[in-house]
Write a protein that holds these residues in place. Structure first.
Motif, PDB file in Angstrom:
ATOM      1  N   ASP A 161      40.826  69.387   7.587  1.00 10.90           N
ATOM      2  CA  ASP A 161      39.705  70.307   7.407  1.00 10.90           C
ATOM      3  C   ASP A 161      39.859  71.079   6.105  1.00 10.90           C
ATOM      4  N   GLU A 162      38.921  72.001   5.862  1.00 11.23           N
ATOM      5  CA  GLU A 162      38.917  72.726   4.584  1.00 11.23           C
ATOM      6  C   GLU A 162      40.106  73.668   4.431  1.00 11.23           C
ATOM      7  N   HIS A 163      40.826  73.959   5.545  1.00  4.22           N
ATOM      8  CA  HIS A 163      42.000  74.832   5.493  1.00  4.22           C
ATOM      9  C   HIS A 163      43.301  74.033   5.492  1.00  4.22           C
ATOM     10  N   ASN A 164      43.213  72.744   5.287  1.00  3.80           N
ATOM     11  CA  ASN A 164      44.379  71.858   5.221  1.00  3.80           C
ATOM     12  C   ASN A 164      45.054  71.675   6.577  1.00  3.80           C
ATOM     13  N   ASN A 165      44.314  71.956   7.655  1.00  2.00           N
ATOM     14  CA  ASN A 165      44.838  71.711   8.991  1.00  2.00           C
ATOM     15  C   ASN A 165      44.430  70.318   9.446  1.00  2.00           C
ATOM     16  N   VAL A 166      45.299  69.675  10.226  1.00  2.00           N
ATOM     17  CA  VAL A 166      45.011  68.352  10.743  1.00  2.00           C
ATOM     18  C   VAL A 166      44.194  68.486  12.020  1.00  2.00           C
ATOM     19  N   VAL A 167      43.083  67.748  12.095  1.00  2.00           N
ATOM     20  CA  VAL A 167      42.181  67.801  13.243  1.00  2.00           C
ATOM     21  C   VAL A 167      42.064  66.410  13.851  1.00  2.00           C
TER      22      VAL A 167
END
Length: 407
Positions: A386-392
């Motif tokens: 995602d845009e916050h560099n978290n894996v989804v």
């Protein structure tokens, strides 16, 4: 593979663009308008394929291409396209990989999305020099407002060489303390006994996650403590789990050992599909009961009869490989073919389709034949950044055709 050419010539699926509406013509079925229920459910796969083709079409201008991409992102439940990444894609946590490899089997009832979060370092980290006590902070601001938290697991990596019985305590910091004025307000979330073992240790953090989603401005993180079991408030001398990074530890090594928050949510689209699922099950059951009471259709070549046809969607073709980690593409399929009178059992026609086909056989000018459409669709799982560099990890319903019939 050129998706536009394949769809236009081999698949006989015509795609047009008109303003912000994408009409798709599949045989005798026409769909237009992204808000229609039939587009969201029965023909979601065909819409996805058509929009991907539009995004890949070189002859489209930027405005048309952007509009088509936005419509596809909306179908996938994404508010916007994650920013393009110049740096290499961050490593995917092992826990997220395992979820993806088990076909997106999210371990929380009703959840269709899993997100992973690592601790965000702050100036408060320096106040916790020991390995038995630490404050973890996770930023959940990127979670869309329509998603409801169904579960939250806080995973810890085990430390080497620890012995004896200990206890892991997880607190939600409801209100931080003021030095010399007031103590912090803490709410106990979970208490986990620790013994010498292998693998990871999981604690429940759902209560805090739900509060953070409702009141993001009051997200003060979690306080983690490891105590000696059987002793009142005595800190563990050598904790069984890793709660913070050591001074001598390389960042790359710590990335594989640091605590990981896994948040499981259900979005509005999945919630609506789940709540209306009983109606679809009844309809399918009734359709099954009708089988065996229809006459056999006249012999035709197999390629002319309503059936599933191949169609592969390649995410690299639309320039999405920089944020979609897996899969690189998927087999969407689509339905095409004739619905002859009388309808055969394997064409899985509804009562209405049988009546419509009967009337058409008597008077073709009065009503067209029934349409060949998807009658069974299956989900796919997707890993993306995602845009916050978290894996989804997200499970998308009705994305791949598994059965066709006449409707």
């Amino acid at each position: 593979m050129n998706l536009t050419k394949q769809i236009g010539q081999d698949q006989q699926l015509t795609v047009g663009y008109r303003g912000f509406c994408v009409p798709v013509d599949v045989g005798c079925l026409k769909i237009s308008g992204g808000s229609r229920r039939i587009m969201r459910v029965a023909c979601a796969c065909a819409v996805v394929c058509a929009l991907v083709a539009l995004c890949a079409a070189a002859e489209l201008d930027e405005e048309s291409r952007g509009a088509a991409e936005r419509q596809l992102l909306a179908l996938l439940g994404l508010p916007a396209r994650p920013a393009r990444r110049l740096a290499p894609t961050p490593s995917v946590p092992r826990a997220m990989r395992l979820l993806y490899e088990t076909d997106g089997a999210i371990p929380a009832a009703a959840a269709n999305t899993a997100r992973s979060y690592h601790h965000i370092p702050t100036e408060l980290d320096a106040r916790f020099p020991g390995e038995h006590r630490f404050r973890l902070f996770f930023n959940l601001s990127g979670v869309p407002g329509d998603e409801i938290a169904r579960g939250a697991d806080l995973n810890f990596h085990r430390a080497d060489g620890a012995t004896g019985a200990q206890r892991l305590l997880i607190y939600d910091v409801v209100r931080p303390g003021r030095k010399g004025k007031s103590a912090p307000v803490l709410r106990l979330l979970d208490s986990v006994p620790l013994i010498t073992a292998q693998g990871t240790v999981t604690a429940d953090a759902l209560g805090a996650a739900r509060r953070w989603l409702k009141e993001p401005e009051h997200n003060h993180g979690l306080l983690v403590r490891v105590l000696e079991e059987g002793q009142h408030n005595v800190d563990a001398r050598q904790p069984h789990v890793r709660v913070r990074r050591r001074v001598t530890e390389e960042e790359e090594e710590w990335n594989t050992r640091q605590p990981l928050l896994l948040l499981y949510t259900e979005d509005a689209r999945a919630r609506a599909a789940r709540e209306s699922g009983a109606t679809r099950l009844v309809r399918n059951k009734r359709a099954t009961q009708r089988r065996g009471h229809r006459a056999h259709h006249r012999r035709k070549e197999a390629r002319e009869i309503c059936q599933r046809r191949p169609l592969y969607v390649d995410f690299a073709e639309v320039g999405w490989s920089d944020w979609i980690v897996a899969p690189h593409g998927y087999d969407a399929y689509y339905c095409q073919g004739d619905c002859p009178f009388p309808l055969a059992d394997h064409l899985n026609g509804t009562n209405h389709a049988i009546v419509q086909t009967l009337v058409n056989s008597v008077n073709p000018a009065a009503v067209p034949k029934a349409c060949c459409v998807p009658t069974q669709l299956s989900p796919i799982s997707m890993l993306y950044m995602d845009e916050h560099n978290n894996v989804v990890l997200k499970n998308y319903q009705d994305m791949m055709v598994t059965g066709c019939g006449c409707r």
